[in-house]
Design a protein around this motif. Sequence first.
Motif, PDB file in Angstrom:
ATOM      1  N   UNK A   1       0.948  -1.279  -0.025  1.00 18.49           N
ATOM      2  CA  UNK A   1      -0.131   0.204  -0.070  1.00 18.49           C
ATOM      3  C   UNK A   1       0.917   1.266  -0.049  1.00 18.49           C
ATOM      4  N   UNK A   2       0.563   2.094  -0.793  1.00 19.26           N
ATOM      5  CA  UNK A   2       1.189   3.456  -0.915  1.00 19.26           C
ATOM      6  C   UNK A   2       1.220   4.515   0.421  1.00 19.26           C
ATOM      7  N   UNK A   3       2.187   5.275   0.476  1.00 15.31           N
ATOM      8  CA  UNK A   3       1.808   6.262   1.520  1.00 15.31           C
ATOM      9  C   UNK A   3       0.704   6.912   1.537  1.00 15.31           C
ATOM     10  N   UNK A   4       0.322   7.434   0.230  1.00 16.67           N
ATOM     11  CA  UNK A   4      -0.889   8.162  -0.224  1.00 16.67           C
ATOM     12  C   UNK A   4      -2.212   7.352   0.405  1.00 16.67           C
ATOM     13  N   UNK A   5      -2.162   6.170  -0.115  1.00  7.99           N
ATOM     14  CA  UNK A   5      -3.308   5.308   0.194  1.00  7.99           C
ATOM     15  C   UNK A   5      -3.452   5.013   1.769  1.00  7.99           C
ATOM     16  N   UNK A   6      -2.322   4.730   2.413  1.00  7.38           N
ATOM     17  CA  UNK A   6      -2.445   4.746   3.717  1.00  7.38           C
ATOM     18  C   UNK A   6      -3.098   5.791   4.472  1.00  7.38           C
ATOM     19  N   UNK A   7      -2.502   7.031   4.120  1.00  3.32           N
ATOM     20  CA  UNK A   7      -3.153   8.370   4.685  1.00  3.32           C
ATOM     21  C   UNK A   7      -4.472   8.439   4.371  1.00  3.32           C
ATOM     22  N   UNK A   8      -4.951   8.249   3.147  1.00  6.23           N
ATOM     23  CA  UNK A   8      -6.340   8.430   2.985  1.00  6.23           C
ATOM     24  C   UNK A   8      -7.257   7.444   3.787  1.00  6.23           C
ATOM     25  N   UNK A   9      -6.685   6.067   3.948  1.00  8.67           N
ATOM     26  CA  UNK A   9      -7.538   5.171   4.779  1.00  8.67           C
ATOM     27  C   UNK A   9      -7.467   5.632   6.236  1.00  8.67           C
ATOM     28  N   UNK A  10      -6.400   6.088   6.834  1.00 11.81           N
ATOM     29  CA  UNK A  10      -6.512   6.619   8.131  1.00 11.81           C
ATOM     30  C   UNK A  10      -7.496   7.645   8.096  1.00 11.81           C
ATOM     31  N   UNK A  11      -7.545   8.689   7.379  1.00 10.69           N
ATOM     32  CA  UNK A  11      -8.345   9.677   7.271  1.00 10.69           C
ATOM     33  C   UNK A  11      -9.828   9.175   7.332  1.00 10.69           C
ATOM     34  N   UNK A  12     -10.166   8.129   6.515  1.00 14.51           N
ATOM     35  CA  UNK A  12     -11.167   7.750   6.534  1.00 14.51           C
ATOM     36  C   UNK A  12     -11.893   6.949   7.707  1.00 14.51           C
ATOM     37  N   UNK A  13     -10.794   6.369   8.640  1.00 14.36           N
ATOM     38  CA  UNK A  13     -11.153   5.869   9.746  1.00 14.36           C
ATOM     39  C   UNK A  13     -11.259   6.852  10.748  1.00 14.36           C
ATOM     40  N   UNK A  14     -10.698   7.952  10.733  1.00 12.34           N
ATOM     41  CA  UNK A  14     -11.116   9.325  11.637  1.00 12.34           C
ATOM     42  C   UNK A  14     -12.279   9.913  11.257  1.00 12.34           C
ATOM     43  N   UNK A  15     -12.734  10.066  10.268  1.00 11.40           N
ATOM     44  CA  UNK A  15     -13.838  10.509   9.700  1.00 11.40           C
ATOM     45  C   UNK A  15     -15.118   9.910  10.085  1.00 11.40           C
ATOM     46  N   UNK A  16     -14.904   8.326  10.042  1.00  9.05           N
ATOM     47  CA  UNK A  16     -15.942   7.154  10.278  1.00  9.05           C
ATOM     48  C   UNK A  16     -16.314   7.450  11.803  1.00  9.05           C
ATOM     49  N   UNK A  17     -15.138   7.596  12.682  1.00 10.13           N
ATOM     50  CA  UNK A  17     -15.356   7.552  14.017  1.00 10.13           C
ATOM     51  C   UNK A  17     -15.934   8.932  14.338  1.00 10.13           C
ATOM     52  N   UNK A  18     -15.734  10.004  13.649  1.00 16.41           N
ATOM     53  CA  UNK A  18     -16.323  11.191  14.139  1.00 16.41           C
ATOM     54  C   UNK A  18     -17.733  11.181  13.560  1.00 16.41           C
ATOM     55  N   UNK A  19     -18.468  10.737  12.355  1.00 14.06           N
ATOM     56  CA  UNK A  19     -19.435  10.691  12.030  1.00 14.06           C
ATOM     57  C   UNK A  19     -20.358   9.631  12.968  1.00 14.06           C
ATOM     58  N   UNK A  20     -19.633   8.704  13.295  1.00 15.68           N
ATOM     59  CA  UNK A  20     -20.575   7.516  14.043  1.00 15.68           C
ATOM     60  C   UNK A  20     -19.908   6.965  15.415  1.00 15.68           C
ATOM     61  N   UNK A  21     -19.845   8.194  16.144  1.00 19.60           N
ATOM     62  CA  UNK A  21     -18.887   8.098  17.649  1.00 19.60           C
ATOM     63  C   UNK A  21     -19.431   6.978  18.590  1.00 19.60           C
ATOM     64  N   UNK A  22     -18.615   6.252  18.870  1.00 13.76           N
ATOM     65  CA  UNK A  22     -18.746   5.078  19.965  1.00 13.76           C
ATOM     66  C   UNK A  22     -18.587   5.711  21.366  1.00 13.76           C
ATOM     67  N   UNK A  23     -19.551   5.383  22.259  1.00 13.44           N
ATOM     68  CA  UNK A  23     -19.564   5.702  23.686  1.00 13.44           C
ATOM     69  C   UNK A  23     -19.971   7.237  23.753  1.00 13.44           C
ATOM     70  N   UNK A  24     -20.536   7.869  23.009  1.00 11.57           N
ATOM     71  CA  UNK A  24     -20.978   9.401  22.980  1.00 11.57           C
ATOM     72  C   UNK A  24     -22.285   9.501  23.643  1.00 11.57           C
ATOM     73  N   UNK A  25     -22.400  10.420  24.706  1.00  8.35           N
ATOM     74  CA  UNK A  25     -23.600  10.322  25.772  1.00  8.35           C
ATOM     75  C   UNK A  25     -23.265  10.292  26.862  1.00  8.35           C
ATOM     76  N   UNK A  26     -23.328  11.089  27.812  1.00 11.96           N
ATOM     77  CA  UNK A  26     -23.063  10.755  29.153  1.00 11.96           C
ATOM     78  C   UNK A  26     -24.020   9.702  29.886  1.00 11.96           C
ATOM     79  N   UNK A  27     -23.414   8.799  30.638  1.00 16.90           N
ATOM     80  CA  UNK A  27     -24.241   7.616  31.251  1.00 16.90           C
ATOM     81  C   UNK A  27     -23.831   7.465  32.483  1.00 16.90           C
ATOM     82  N   UNK A  28     -24.982   7.003  33.410  1.00 15.71           N
ATOM     83  CA  UNK A  28     -24.761   6.283  34.641  1.00 15.71           C
ATOM     84  C   UNK A  28     -24.543   4.955  34.483  1.00 15.71           C
TER      85      UNK A  28
END
Length: 154
Positions: A1-28
């Motif tokens: 995998x090229x460095x550019x492809x790897x960077x694009x994949x990393x950006x996609x992971x960050x965007x996915x976590x931003x758009x679909x956050x895990x654990x968000x919302x304060x809980x008891x």
Amino acid sequence: MTAANLEAMYQEIILDHYKNPHGKGLRDPFEAEVHHVNPTCGDEITLRVHVEDGKIEDISYDALGCSISQASASVLNDLVVGKTVDEAMVVHEEFLRLMQGKGQVEPDEDILEDGIAFAGVAKFPARIKCALLSWMAWKDATAQADDRALTEER
């Protein structure tokens, strides 16, 4: 995998976590709650940790800020919930090592999983605090929870 492809994949992971956050919302229930602000950019997080018998049972949070800070909180949730405090601290230290490595550290994918996506962030000093905001809040909240547990044992 090229460095550019790897960077694009990393950006996609960050965007996915931003758009679909895990654990968000304060809980008891929770043992400790902290509020941290990144004075550089204004990102902020309120984070709660629920620790039971030395194990991270839950992390919940409410956050405002950039995609990096919010995605990092989501990744934190994925990486430490279900682990013992000691195991979670190993993950924390590995993430910290990656962030302080100025883009020169090879991340341990076995430990960091989606957290390796922040390798590119480490090249930008102004963004490192964004990525670390939730991790520092978690560490402080977990320390408070541990202190409370020790006090209750006495």
